[in-house]
Scaffold this active site. Structure first.
Site, mmCIF file in Angstrom:
data_model
loop_
_atom_site.group_PDB
_atom_site.id
_atom_site.type_symbol
_atom_site.label_atom_id
_atom_site.label_comp_id
_atom_site.label_asym_id
_atom_site.label_seq_id
_atom_site.Cartn_x
_atom_site.Cartn_y
_atom_site.Cartn_z
ATOM 1 N N SER A 6 0.813 -1.215 0.000
ATOM 2 C CA SER A 6 0.000 0.000 0.000
ATOM 3 C C SER A 6 0.852 1.272 0.000
ATOM 4 O O SER A 6 0.434 2.307 -0.548
ATOM 5 C CB SER A 6 -0.944 -0.009 1.215
ATOM 6 O OG SER A 6 -0.203 -0.145 2.413
ATOM 7 N N THR A 7 2.037 1.236 0.598
ATOM 8 C CA THR A 7 2.900 2.426 0.622
ATOM 9 C C THR A 7 3.574 2.611 -0.736
ATOM 10 O O THR A 7 3.599 3.728 -1.288
ATOM 11 C CB THR A 7 3.948 2.310 1.742
ATOM 12 O OG1 THR A 7 3.333 1.776 2.909
ATOM 13 C CG2 THR A 7 4.544 3.673 2.065
ATOM 14 N N ASP A 47 10.564 0.946 -1.893
ATOM 15 C CA ASP A 47 9.672 -0.142 -1.494
ATOM 16 C C ASP A 47 9.250 0.057 -0.038
ATOM 17 O O ASP A 47 9.913 0.766 0.721
ATOM 18 C CB ASP A 47 10.404 -1.491 -1.667
ATOM 19 C CG ASP A 47 9.451 -2.669 -1.794
ATOM 20 O OD1 ASP A 47 8.240 -2.506 -1.566
ATOM 21 O OD2 ASP A 47 9.928 -3.771 -2.123
ATOM 22 N N ASP A 61 7.579 -4.322 6.266
ATOM 23 C CA ASP A 61 6.716 -4.683 7.388
ATOM 24 C C ASP A 61 7.360 -4.304 8.711
ATOM 25 O O ASP A 61 6.667 -3.962 9.666
ATOM 26 C CB ASP A 61 6.402 -6.182 7.327
ATOM 27 C CG ASP A 61 5.686 -6.522 6.027
ATOM 28 O OD1 ASP A 61 4.600 -5.971 5.805
ATOM 29 O OD2 ASP A 61 6.239 -7.282 5.219
ATOM 30 N N LYS A 74 10.222 -8.140 5.205
ATOM 31 C CA LYS A 74 9.338 -7.841 4.090
ATOM 32 C C LYS A 74 8.615 -9.120 3.672
ATOM 33 O O LYS A 74 8.982 -10.207 4.053
ATOM 34 C CB LYS A 74 10.126 -7.290 2.895
ATOM 35 C CG LYS A 74 10.548 -5.832 3.103
ATOM 36 C CD LYS A 74 11.197 -5.233 1.862
ATOM 37 C CE LYS A 74 10.389 -5.341 0.606
ATOM 38 N NZ LYS A 74 9.034 -4.776 0.673
ATOM 39 N N GLY A 131 4.983 -9.186 3.603
ATOM 40 C CA GLY A 131 3.574 -9.190 4.025
ATOM 41 C C GLY A 131 2.632 -9.197 2.833
ATOM 42 O O GLY A 131 1.509 -9.707 2.909
ATOM 43 N N GLY A 132 3.104 -8.658 1.727
ATOM 44 C CA GLY A 132 2.302 -8.656 0.499
ATOM 45 C C GLY A 132 2.662 -9.791 -0.442
ATOM 46 O O GLY A 132 2.241 -9.797 -1.604
ATOM 47 N N GLU A 157 10.940 -8.747 -4.748
ATOM 48 C CA GLU A 157 11.407 -7.540 -4.056
ATOM 49 C C GLU A 157 12.890 -7.650 -3.710
ATOM 50 O O GLU A 157 13.644 -6.685 -3.845
ATOM 51 C CB GLU A 157 10.583 -7.316 -2.781
ATOM 52 C CG GLU A 157 9.153 -6.879 -3.062
ATOM 53 C CD GLU A 157 8.288 -6.804 -1.830
ATOM 54 O OE1 GLU A 157 7.313 -6.035 -1.843
ATOM 55 O OE2 GLU A 157 8.549 -7.529 -0.856
ATOM 56 N N LYS A 189 6.323 1.104 11.672
ATOM 57 C CA LYS A 189 7.122 -0.030 11.183
ATOM 58 C C LYS A 189 8.532 -0.060 11.797
ATOM 59 O O LYS A 189 9.245 -1.045 11.636
ATOM 60 C CB LYS A 189 7.243 0.031 9.653
ATOM 61 C CG LYS A 189 5.922 0.093 8.888
ATOM 62 C CD LYS A 189 5.196 -1.202 8.897
ATOM 63 C CE LYS A 189 3.915 -1.214 8.093
ATOM 64 N NZ LYS A 189 4.092 -1.224 6.651
HETATM 65 C C1 5RP Z 1 5.167 -6.853 0.102
HETATM 66 C C2 5RP Z 1 5.924 -6.101 1.105
HETATM 67 C C3 5RP Z 1 5.414 -4.755 1.485
HETATM 68 O O1 5RP Z 1 6.365 -3.814 1.160
HETATM 69 C C4 5RP Z 1 5.147 -4.734 2.953
HETATM 70 O O2 5RP Z 1 4.209 -5.766 3.244
HETATM 71 C C5 5RP Z 1 4.602 -3.385 3.409
HETATM 72 O O3 5RP Z 1 3.345 -3.178 2.847
HETATM 73 P P1 5RP Z 1 2.488 -1.893 3.182
HETATM 74 O O4 5RP Z 1 3.167 -0.736 2.553
HETATM 75 O O5 5RP Z 1 1.126 -2.203 2.575
HETATM 76 O O6 5RP Z 1 2.416 -1.776 4.685
HETATM 77 O O7 5RP Z 1 6.933 -6.524 1.620
HETATM 78 O O8 5RP Z 1 5.683 -8.153 -0.079
#
Ligand code: 5RP
Length: 233
Positions: free
Chosen positions: A30-31, A83, A86, A96, A98-99, A105, A123
């Site tokens: 999302s960021t 990027d 988490d 990292k 979470g997505g 990445e 974070k």
């Molecule tokens: C995806 C990641 C994201 O960068 C991480 O989960 C942070 O996400 P967000 O910006 O939504 O908090 O590592 O694999």
């Protein structure tokens, strides 16, 4: 400011690092999505850059914004990757994934001269591990790999539940690379370097979400403004 405003603030500061002609890595989450949106506005105004994405989701977003896209095969060296993360600690060690995009990445970050993390300041942690550590594994031999992961974690004095990641509909999540993710709920990772080395020895582990020695700076947005860890330039 709500958390989403903070993410956008960090993304906007990162956009100031982008100069014409740069080869950029575009993160996932999302960021990072805010950063890609803002970059799209600059590209529409005439900024020339070439970008490589870290996921199918980011690729689709960037193409929809008419951002010029490349691949690491065509553009194997990048100037800057932006990027999310988490977790980030004061030594710029990250969790990292979470997505679920950690593999691409990490490959993109490793191909970049600089990696700048953007996040809201929730974070920033004293010790990594409260966020479950994502470990990307090959579907073949899943149970054997899971047991090897448990042993590797125990070998560095850590422990916790290992959970196969599923989608909201209950089906197993499959990454862009066709792999599964085991989330290790460790609470505290006292020795990230040792854990990283132990996990890397397991044949069924493709990658893990500990990003060590990759980030060169972090832009963390909070209620009182921006905190910069590391060197932005
Ligand atoms: C995806 C990641 C994201 O960068 C991480 O989960 C942070 O996400 P967000 O910006 O939504 O908090 O590592 O694999």
């Amino acid at each position: 400011m709500n958390p989403d405003d903070l993410k956008k603030l960090a993304a906007a500061r990162a956009l100031e690092l982008v100069t014409p002609g740069m080869r950029l890595g575009l993160g996932t989450g999302s960021t990072a999505k805010h950063f890609v949106d803002l970059l799209g506005e600059r590209v529409a105004d005439g900024l020339e850059v070439i970008c490589v994405s870290t996921s199918e989701v980011t690729e689709a977003q960037a193409r929809a914004l008419a951002i010029p896209m490349s691949t690491l095969d065509q553009t194997p060296e990048l100037d800057l990757t932006i990027d999310g993360a988490d977790e980030v600690d004061s030594q710029l060690r990250l969790i990292k994934g979470g997505g679920a995009a950690l593999l691409r990445e990490k490959i993109v970050a490793a191909a970049s001269a600089r990696m700048v993390v953007i996040a809201d300041d929730s974070k920033l942690v004293a010790t990594l591990g409260r966020f479950p550590l994502p470990i990307e594994v090959v579907p073949f031999g899943l149970e054997a790999t899971r047991r090897a992961v448990v042993a590797a974690i125990a070998s560095v004095g850590a422990a916790g539940e290992i959970v196969l990641r599923r989608k909201p509909d209950g089906s197993v999540l499959v990454t862009d690379g066709g792999h599964y993710i085991l989330d290790a709920h460790l609470g505290v990772i006292a020795q990230p370097e040792s854990l990283s080395a132990a996990l890397a020895l397991i044949p069924g582990v493709v990658e893990h979400g500990l990003f060590l020695g990759l980030a060169t700076a972090a832009i963390l947005a909070g209620g009182t403004g921006l905190t910069i860890v590391g060197a932005l330039e």
